[in-house]
Design a protein around this motif. Structure first.
Motif, PDB file in Angstrom:
ATOM      1  N   HIS A 243       0.822  -1.259  -0.159  1.00 53.29           N
ATOM      2  CA  HIS A 243       0.069  -0.057   0.055  1.00 53.29           C
ATOM      3  C   HIS A 243       0.686   1.191   0.204  1.00 53.29           C
ATOM      4  O   HIS A 243       0.400   2.296  -0.129  1.00 53.29           O
ATOM      5  N   THR A 247      -1.749   2.838  -2.549  1.00 52.82           N
ATOM      6  CA  THR A 247      -2.612   3.791  -2.025  1.00 52.82           C
ATOM      7  C   THR A 247      -2.095   5.043  -2.435  1.00 52.82           C
ATOM      8  O   THR A 247      -3.053   5.995  -2.678  1.00 52.82           O
ATOM      9  N   THR A 294      -6.134  -1.326   2.892  1.00 52.71           N
ATOM     10  CA  THR A 294      -5.390  -1.973   3.941  1.00 52.71           C
ATOM     11  C   THR A 294      -6.216  -2.492   4.945  1.00 52.71           C
ATOM     12  O   THR A 294      -5.616  -3.059   6.018  1.00 52.71           O
ATOM     13  N   ALA A 357      -7.785   5.267   1.319  1.00 52.14           N
ATOM     14  CA  ALA A 357      -6.968   4.833   0.332  1.00 52.14           C
ATOM     15  C   ALA A 357      -7.746   5.182  -0.875  1.00 52.14           C
ATOM     16  O   ALA A 357      -7.441   4.761  -2.347  1.00 52.14           O
TER      17      ALA A 357
END
Length: 666
Positions: A243, A247, A294, A357
């Motif tokens: 991430h 992200t 996440t 995210a």
């Protein structure tokens, strides 16, 4: 003595050190790149989607949300902990880069050192503080996840790997620093040692050991620390560490169009199927979202369906789609997610609003619904089938005759456009305010308020059809486009300059979704319209003190960021608002969105009951809303919660009209 230190103290800086160090680094980065590429191939299973236009704005969002952690900080507690950990770890990373830049770059090649003097002192202090902050916040996150874990927070092997690696990297970093300082600074440069407070504390603990033993410990820990960092790099594509990239990239790829607008499907093309039955029917961005997640469960915590014991978790939907994309690309998405979960969604957008995210949940649900409805002919219940049939025949889901759509306006200061009179605005009434006895009072109140302000109001009457929003959110894109096209042709045929509607669903649809079909007429919700009339002095309101609580409807609030105008109207009427705990962007849905207004709520407890209970908890006796759907749900919710006589649901226009009448009577 100049304030500095030997960067590779006790390690050496020859080929025997540099070669294996950089070979390990290159190998770790190569592994990261290879498996990162493999994940790119997974994203490639989805359909094309352009998310690179307007790059300056996208870069701005990326910088804002990565460096400032703007979306992450929306939730206090764990959000702040994550933000502080990010800033601390990023500072440590920057410090490592500066060390490598001098040791293996400017000093080695040019004989230039910049980590000296005051800059070095500040450098040492900042890194020590950052390391300590990272350690403390990581410990706090560990306690939250493993000792006082909130309900619904899933903990997997990934989490153990991430916590273990990060903790080991930071702790070994301080031990290395302490061992070095115990030999080189505690006695020799005590003033300099003060600029590394955490390292100095560790050094004092280790200072009883022999210098030779400390050197051995330092060298062993240095290489162990280095291998840990390499392991961290290698773990990124296999764990939620990814991430860091996904992200961050998701902020760049976020939609820039109208908030909450859906993609308009080409219903007249040669497509053999519509909606998403398999993962390949979704876009690459939909698949990419599954890697950006996440599993923080913020979306789940704010989902009204999940909060009322329904089988829907936005977090699990994203996770399930990700599993299909990685492991079973031919699997049916409906079976993977579950029909009950799909039909439970109210499209309230609470999940997307809070997601750190920037994941897009709603469009995925609607896309799968489209396939269920358009290709399989399935609906959440027979009552929805009946409502859809009513819309096809009479242009409304209530089953009322289309010819009677304008009957509510008889005797009121309103003109049907077919009569050819000049009007200032077209009032797009909507189905519930046209036919539902309770909601007709909203339409009546709005028209009378406009008349008091000297605004000439026109309506379409029997020529108006449902805006199509409930049908679209349930997946019936074909029926939605049919209704939208007819409404657009009718409105544009009259040369209308401005449309005002009291329904947030109609407002959102006409102001955003209709644009894809050629509708370009200015559209406004009645709350902002009335607020401006009051501000401009065209509408006089006589204040009368009262207390109430106010509900932010999803489609006016989260979809259109309109929070203050309705409150300003309440205050203009003399109202004092006792706010509910869930308000504004975190407001709790009434349960009617996503086409659920047409469906029976058979699973779990009723969303409307939970919301009116929140309203009753404020102690206010009046629940004010700005949406016909909400008013309908709250009337039922008050009965379901057995709050009759204790709480009454009212529309803000009704309250304003009472004050206008009082002013005129005086």
């Amino acid at each position: 003595m100049e304030a500095t230190r030997e960067l590779y103290w006790n390690i050496g800086h020859g080929a025997a050190v540099l070669v294996p160090m950089y070979l390990i680094t290159v190998a770790a980065l190569a592994l990261l790149g290879y498996y990162g590429y493999q994940r790119l191939r997974i994203y490639g299973k989805g359909k094309p989607l352009d998310r690179t236009g307007n790059r300056p704005e996208r870069i701005s969002m990326l910088v804002k949300n990565v460096l400032l952690q703007s979306r992450v900080l929306k939730v206090k507690g764990p959000g702040f902990a994550h933000g502080f950990f990010f800033w601390s770890f990023a500072t440590l990373f920057a410090g490592t880069v500066l060390v490598a830049l001098q040791a293996d770059g400017t000093d080695l090649l040019l004989g230039v050192r910049f980590l000296t003097g005051t800059f070095y002192k500040v450098f040492s202090l900042v890194l020590d503080v950052a390391g300590l902050a990272a350690l403390i916040t990581l410990a706090g996150l560990f306690v939250r996840r493993y000792l006082v874990r909130p309900e619904g927070l899933e903990t997997t092997r990934d989490d153990a790997v991430m916590h273990g690696l990060l903790f080991a990297i930071i702790v070994t970093g301080f031990l290395i620093e302490g061992a070095r300082m115990a030999v080189t600074e505690v006695v020799q440069q005590p003033d300099l040692a003060l600029w590394s407070p955490v390292g100095l504390m560790v050094a004092k603990i280790l200072s009883g050991s022999q210098p030779g033993d400390l050197a051995l410990v330092h060298r062993g820990l240095w290489w162990f620390h280095f291998v840990l960092v390499a392991a961290f790099i290698c773990a990124i594509p296999f764990t939620k560490f990814r991430h860091i990239f996904t992200t961050s990239a998701n902020y760049f790829f976020a939609p820039l169009g109208p908030k909450g607008a859906l993609v308009t499907v080409d219903m007249e093309g040669d497509a053999e199927s519509f909606g998403a039955a398999k993962i390949g029917d979704m876009t690459w961005k939909d698949i990419f979202d599954t890697d950006a997640c996440t599993k923080c469960k913020r979306c789940q915590d704010r989902c009204p369906a999940h909060a009322t014991e329904k089988p829907l978790s936005p977090m699990k939907v994203i996770s399930q789609l990700g599993e299909v994309a990685r492991e079973a690309v031919e699997d049916n998405l409906v079976e993977a997610v579950g029909k009950d979960a799909l039909w439970s969604c109210t499209t309230c957008r609470a999940c997307q609003e809070i997601c750190p995210a920037a994941i897009e949940h709603v469009n995925k649900v609607v896309d799968i619904r489209r396939n269920l409805v358009l290709m399989e002919g399935e609906f959440p219940g027979d009552e929805v089938v009946t409502a859809m049939g009513n819309v096809e025949v009479n242009g409304n889901p209530l089953g009322m005759s289309f010819a009677s759509r304008g009957d509510w306006a008889e005797g009121l200061p309103v003109t049907q456009l077919s009569e050819g009179a000049e009007v200032d605005i077209l009032y797009f009434v909507g189905c519930y305010a046209s036919f539902d006895k309770r909601n007709i009072k909203i339409a009546t109140s709005f028209v009378k308020l406009c008349a008091a302000a000297g605004i000439r109001v026109g309506i379409l009457g029997k020529e108006e059809k449902c805006c199509g929003e409930p049908m679209r959110k349930l997946g019936n894109e074909y029926l939605y486009q049919t209704l939208a096209t007819e409404n657009i042709e009718t409105i544009k045929g009259y040369g209308v300059k401005k449309v005002v509607t009291a329904c947030p669903h109609c407002f959102n649809t006409l102001s955003k979704d209709y644009r894809d079909l050629g509708f370009d007429v200015e559209t406004e919700h009645y709350t902002t319209f009335l607020e401006r009339l009051i501000t401009d002095g065209k509408l006089k309101i006589d204040q009368g003190a009262f207390e109430c609580t106010y509900h932010d409807s999803c489609y006016l609030g989260r979809y259109n960021d309109t929070y203050q105008a309705p409150r300003a109207l309440v205050q203009a009427a003399g109202g004092t608002i006792r706010e509910m705990e869930r308000k504004e962007a975190e407001s709790f849905c009434c349960g009617a969105g996503g086409g659920r207004i047409m469906a029976e709520e058979k699973l779990g407890s009723r969303i409307s009951v939970k919301r009116v209970q929140m309203a009753a908890a404020t102690g206010a006796g009046v629940l004010v809303s700005n949406c016909p759907f909400c008013l309908t749900m709250f009337e039922d919710g008050v009965k379901g919660a057995e709050l009759e006589g204790l709480l009454v649901a009212r529309d803000v226009s009704e309250i304003l009209l009472e004050r206008v009448v009082a002013a005129q009577a005086g």
